[in-house]
Design a protein around this motif. Sequence first.
Motif, PDB file in Angstrom:
ATOM      1  N   ALA A 214       0.833  -1.208   0.000  1.00 25.94           N
ATOM      2  CA  ALA A 214       0.000   0.000   0.000  1.00 25.94           C
ATOM      3  C   ALA A 214       0.864   1.253   0.000  1.00 25.94           C
ATOM      4  O   ALA A 214       0.509   2.267  -0.593  1.00 25.94           O
ATOM      5  CB  ALA A 214      -0.932  -0.010   1.213  1.00 25.94           C
ATOM      6  N   THR A 215       2.039   1.168   0.657  1.00 28.63           N
ATOM      7  CA  THR A 215       2.912   2.333   0.751  1.00 28.63           C
ATOM      8  C   THR A 215       3.749   2.512  -0.514  1.00 28.63           C
ATOM      9  O   THR A 215       3.960   3.627  -0.971  1.00 28.63           O
ATOM     10  CB  THR A 215       3.881   2.171   1.952  1.00 28.63           C
ATOM     11  N   GLU A 216       4.245   1.390  -1.048  1.00 26.50           N
ATOM     12  CA  GLU A 216       5.286   1.482  -2.077  1.00 26.50           C
ATOM     13  C   GLU A 216       4.788   1.325  -3.513  1.00 26.50           C
ATOM     14  O   GLU A 216       5.501   1.661  -4.454  1.00 26.50           O
ATOM     15  CB  GLU A 216       6.373   0.415  -1.809  1.00 26.50           C
ATOM     16  N   SER A 217       3.566   0.787  -3.702  1.00 30.94           N
ATOM     17  CA  SER A 217       3.135   0.487  -5.081  1.00 30.94           C
ATOM     18  C   SER A 217       2.605   1.712  -5.809  1.00 30.94           C
ATOM     19  O   SER A 217       2.493   1.700  -7.033  1.00 30.94           O
ATOM     20  CB  SER A 217       2.048  -0.590  -5.054  1.00 30.94           C
ATOM     21  N   GLY A 218       2.244   2.745  -5.058  1.00 31.55           N
ATOM     22  CA  GLY A 218       1.657   3.922  -5.707  1.00 31.55           C
ATOM     23  C   GLY A 218       0.202   3.675  -6.096  1.00 31.55           C
ATOM     24  O   GLY A 218      -0.422   4.483  -6.780  1.00 31.55           O
ATOM     25  N   THR A 219      -0.340   2.541  -5.687  1.00 34.41           N
ATOM     26  CA  THR A 219      -1.738   2.202  -5.996  1.00 34.41           C
ATOM     27  C   THR A 219      -2.565   2.355  -4.721  1.00 34.41           C
ATOM     28  O   THR A 219      -2.102   1.990  -3.642  1.00 34.41           O
ATOM     29  CB  THR A 219      -1.813   0.733  -6.495  1.00 34.41           C
ATOM     30  N   GLY A 220      -3.768   2.878  -4.857  1.00 46.20           N
ATOM     31  CA  GLY A 220      -4.629   3.086  -3.685  1.00 46.20           C
ATOM     32  C   GLY A 220      -5.027   1.772  -3.017  1.00 46.20           C
ATOM     33  O   GLY A 220      -5.068   0.719  -3.681  1.00 46.20           O
ATOM     34  N   ALA A 221      -5.335   1.830  -1.723  1.00 46.07           N
ATOM     35  CA  ALA A 221      -5.679   0.616  -0.969  1.00 46.07           C
ATOM     36  C   ALA A 221      -6.919  -0.062  -1.569  1.00 46.07           C
ATOM     37  O   ALA A 221      -6.977  -1.294  -1.654  1.00 46.07           O
ATOM     38  CB  ALA A 221      -5.922   0.966   0.502  1.00 46.07           C
ATOM     39  N   GLY A 222      -7.894   0.742  -1.998  1.00 44.40           N
ATOM     40  CA  GLY A 222      -9.117   0.174  -2.571  1.00 44.40           C
ATOM     41  C   GLY A 222      -8.817  -0.636  -3.826  1.00 44.40           C
ATOM     42  O   GLY A 222      -9.343  -1.737  -4.021  1.00 44.40           O
ATOM     43  N   LEU A 224      -5.877  -1.957  -4.669  1.00 37.30           N
ATOM     44  CA  LEU A 224      -5.107  -3.161  -4.303  1.00 37.30           C
ATOM     45  C   LEU A 224      -6.061  -4.247  -3.805  1.00 37.30           C
ATOM     46  O   LEU A 224      -5.896  -5.424  -4.118  1.00 37.30           O
ATOM     47  CB  LEU A 224      -4.080  -2.835  -3.219  1.00 37.30           C
ATOM     48  N   ARG A 225      -7.057  -3.832  -3.030  1.00 40.36           N
ATOM     49  CA  ARG A 225      -8.035  -4.816  -2.525  1.00 40.36           C
ATOM     50  C   ARG A 225      -8.775  -5.466  -3.686  1.00 40.36           C
ATOM     51  O   ARG A 225      -8.911  -6.691  -3.739  1.00 40.36           O
ATOM     52  CB  ARG A 225      -9.024  -4.116  -1.580  1.00 40.36           C
ATOM     53  N   GLU A 226      -9.195  -4.630  -4.659  1.00 40.92           N
ATOM     54  CA  GLU A 226      -9.918  -5.193  -5.807  1.00 40.92           C
ATOM     55  C   GLU A 226      -9.042  -6.164  -6.586  1.00 40.92           C
ATOM     56  O   GLU A 226      -9.510  -7.191  -7.072  1.00 40.92           O
ATOM     57  CB  GLU A 226     -10.388  -4.064  -6.735  1.00 40.92           C
ATOM     58  N   GLN A 227      -7.732  -5.839  -6.679  1.00 42.19           N
ATOM     59  CA  GLN A 227      -6.827  -6.692  -7.452  1.00 42.19           C
ATOM     60  C   GLN A 227      -6.687  -8.093  -6.853  1.00 42.19           C
ATOM     61  O   GLN A 227      -6.380  -9.038  -7.560  1.00 42.19           O
ATOM     62  CB  GLN A 227      -5.444  -6.040  -7.548  1.00 42.19           C
ATOM     63  N   VAL A 228      -6.852  -8.195  -5.509  1.00 42.10           N
ATOM     64  CA  VAL A 228      -6.714  -9.535  -4.902  1.00 42.10           C
ATOM     65  C   VAL A 228      -8.077 -10.205  -4.677  1.00 42.10           C
ATOM     66  O   VAL A 228      -8.165 -11.245  -4.044  1.00 42.10           O
ATOM     67  CB  VAL A 228      -5.928  -9.509  -3.554  1.00 42.10           C
TER      68      VAL A 228
END
Length: 277
Positions: A214-222, A224-228
């Motif tokens: 969440a900190t390093e990918s530059g992608t929002g938490a929401g 990232l959640r959708e991606q998994v």
Amino acid sequence: MSSIAFIGGGNMASCIIGGMIANGFSAQDIIVSEPGEQSRLRLEDTYGLTTLTDNQAAAKQADLIVLAVKPQIMQSVAIDLAPALGANSVVVSIAAGIPLRALQTWLGADTAIVRAMPNTPAMLLEGATGLFANQHVDPTKRDLVTTIFQAIGYACWVETEAQIDAVIAVSGSGPAYFFRIIEIMQKVGQELGLPEQIARELSLQTALGSARMATESGTGAGQLREQVTSPGGTTQAALNTFEQLGLEATFREAMRSALNRAEEMAIDFSAQHELGN
Ligand SMILES: NC(=O)c1ccc[n+]([C@@H]2O[C@H](COP(=O)([O-])OP(=O)(O)OC[C@H]3O[C@@H](n4cnc5c(N)ncnc54)[C@H](OP(=O)(O)O)[C@@H]3O)[C@@H](O)[C@H]2O)c1
């Protein structure tokens, strides 16, 4: 570089000083006033800085003074320190729950004061600090304060003192929210049949890895959640349960409780010290 005095050389002061030295501050610019001999020796041996036991003498040698004593003794320490402050002094209080109004009453109405709210991961230089300044703090001093708190992690300025209560609800109390989630995941992992050690390691590494993503990918938490979350998959099943049981509403209520408690504590504090509202 301005000289900086710490009044109180305990856990939080040591951790801020450690971060400052690791980020290029010189030990020669830092002085600590601390009554405990062991703490003084530890600071001298670890960082090669000067320590003393006279708060006023330390304050007189510095432009920026960090009050790092326990809240219970802040009033007596601040009142004693007030005559030693110069016209250019800036005082930073890291004491939880002491309003600016109280600090101004004790230190002087025209004193430049910053309230800082760091959190415990500052011990690992991974802290999150909210900062609020009164109108007497100039931009140069603000920059110096920013540099100090960035040395122990992330630091940001808020516009109103009320927002410091929101900082408390998010990052001040926040580490405990994540510890609670880790605790629950470990426990349920065991209930689902995993050995204690494995449930613990899997939960901890998942928390660490997720926070880093969440900190390093530059992608929002929401996102990232959708991606998994594959439609119809296991993660979707778990997240649906969270929604059905009202996870967001629970978190919102919990964080509002923290905020309300911070407000109540400030009111109680003002009443006890007859500061009015
Ligand atoms: N720890 C955290 O994670 C955290 C987070 C946010 C804010 N804070 C705030 O940071 C402040 C310090 O907390 P801490 O955990 O660092 O406490 P601490 O380890 O107890 O440090 C306070 C230090 O002040 C010294 N002291 C006592 N009386 C003094 C005096 N009259 N003049 C100068 N120094 C004196 C104490 O010495 P003795 O031990 O010899 O009495 C102690 O070494 C508190 O106000 C707290 O609310 C802490």
